[in-house]
Scaffold this motif. Sequence first.
Motif, mmCIF file in Angstrom:
data_model
loop_
_atom_site.group_PDB
_atom_site.id
_atom_site.type_symbol
_atom_site.label_atom_id
_atom_site.label_comp_id
_atom_site.label_asym_id
_atom_site.label_seq_id
_atom_site.Cartn_x
_atom_site.Cartn_y
_atom_site.Cartn_z
ATOM 1 N N UNK A 35 0.834 -1.188 0.000
ATOM 2 C CA UNK A 35 0.000 0.000 0.000
ATOM 3 C C UNK A 35 0.872 1.243 0.000
ATOM 4 N N UNK A 36 0.597 2.208 -0.873
ATOM 5 C CA UNK A 36 1.448 3.405 -0.940
ATOM 6 C C UNK A 36 1.274 4.275 0.297
ATOM 7 N N UNK A 37 2.249 5.087 0.608
ATOM 8 C CA UNK A 37 2.122 5.962 1.782
ATOM 9 C C UNK A 37 1.167 7.121 1.510
ATOM 10 N N UNK A 38 0.722 7.729 2.587
ATOM 11 C CA UNK A 38 -0.144 8.905 2.490
ATOM 12 C C UNK A 38 0.718 10.144 2.260
ATOM 13 N N UNK A 39 0.345 10.950 1.246
ATOM 14 C CA UNK A 39 1.097 12.153 0.889
ATOM 15 C C UNK A 39 0.306 13.390 1.311
ATOM 16 N N UNK A 266 -1.552 2.872 7.778
ATOM 17 C CA UNK A 266 -1.949 2.460 9.124
ATOM 18 C C UNK A 266 -1.646 3.475 10.187
ATOM 19 N N UNK A 267 -0.747 4.421 9.912
ATOM 20 C CA UNK A 267 -0.422 5.457 10.885
ATOM 21 C C UNK A 267 -1.288 6.682 10.636
ATOM 22 N N UNK A 268 -1.671 7.329 11.707
ATOM 23 C CA UNK A 268 -2.494 8.514 11.612
ATOM 24 C C UNK A 268 -1.619 9.716 11.292
ATOM 25 N N UNK A 269 -1.904 10.445 10.199
ATOM 26 C CA UNK A 269 -1.100 11.647 9.899
ATOM 27 C C UNK A 269 -1.227 12.659 11.020
#
Length: 509
Positions: A35-39, A266-269
């Motif tokens: 899954x790609x990271x959140x940008x 899975x981590x909250x920005x």
Amino acid sequence: MAVSNARVFTLSFLAALVFHRNLTDVAVEGSTPEEPPHRRFEYKYSFKGPHLSQSDGGVPFWIHSGNAIPSADQVRITPSLRSQRGSVWTKNKVNFENWEAEVTFRVSGRGRMGADGLAMWFTSEQGLDGPVYGAADTWNGIGVFFDSFDNDGKKNNPAILVVGNNGNLVYDHQNDGTTQALGTCLRDFRNKPYPIRAKITYYRKTLTVLINNGFTPDKEDYEFCTKVENMVIPTEGFFGISAATGGLADDHDVLSFLLFRLTEPGQQPPSVDSEIPKEEKDKYQEEFQNFQQELDKKKEEFQKDHPNVQGEPIDDLYESVNDREIRQVFEGQNRIHLEIKQINRQLAMILDEQRRYVSVITDEISKKGTSTGSGQLDSASQQLSSVISTQQELLRNLNELRSSFHESLKQIGSVQHQGNAGGVGTYETIQHFNDIKENLHTVKRDVEHLVQRNVQNPGDKVVKCPELPPMPSCLSTVHFAIFVVIQTILFFCYIMYKSQQEAAAKKFF
């Protein structure tokens, strides 16, 4: 014995089946795409045109030094002059664990070879000036170099290098940093038809460099350049871009620098409020409260001064598309109305001048007739009488033209009144008024031309004509020819106008 062998065989088969299933599950889990990271875009560490440079000559949230020149759509790090250095750096430190930077730049020069190159930095301190592509040496962090000059003569430039430093390493200029490079690739980035785009990603202690070769306008057409794994960089630092020239020179222009914070799946920005320091947050909160109090006071004062407005809804301040079209139609009608009025005034002036000419000529004929007698009138008096008759015919034609203008004014006024009452406008009405406007422009040009040729000072004629002793000198052949030409021109103008008016009336009805 047979029963025991059957049990052993059954247990072996079940164990093999369970083992095969586990292997299948492991293979399926390994084949699932990551899954790609959140940008998240970080505007305080980015810049992009247009309106890049502010009134003070700086770039918001950035500082520039050396020979860097910010402009409206780009930052020229170094101009194409010898021995130039320049750089731009973020004002605030970045504390992202993972990030991605997209740099758009252009390196252009006249010669086949250029120098020295451009560098993108992430260091613990700002290297505002120095010998390494315009930035300081012995840096603590990472540098991605776009080297355009071949110092070691190995024909391996232009090239892109990734060089790390812990603050103790001196850059190896003689070998173009190849002995210290953690990753490199050969790419020609000079004099390309489109800007070069570089995407530098630091994610999970892995640095990846992707490059767009500048041969296509596609922003997502990236090629793999290099990858450095298990790379440790400072947890906090500044982003910067620098460039330098030497004996050879290139223009190093940076069009945009966009920074994105990367967050693992899975981590909250992190929230935006958590990134603002408490002192700055309290300052902004105090300013907001002061502004809110001033706004409330102004509202109370306004309600006291305008008690009738209380409780009324606020009207929409923006006009709709239909309202704008109707307004444009009415404005066009008003302009046509004003132009018709102006032409009417000019026709009235021409009528007054013609009346004066007729009266002057009539007076002269009467004077000469009483002094010389009826038997002594010659061909000149006959010519004068013909001129008078033509002038009278011209006056009648001009009166008819003026009356037609009055009718047009009444029609336009009635249409405007209907439009104001109904509030709608059709395409045919607009087209009709456009035709009327064109015809009026034609008539206006003709009338102005005639006015320039014909309108003179009648007082001079009244004074000068009686002073000439012989009557033929008052109206010579040249004057007669001029009057005939003017009459002919006005007659044709009137015929043309009547035909155009009839055609416009047929279109309207």
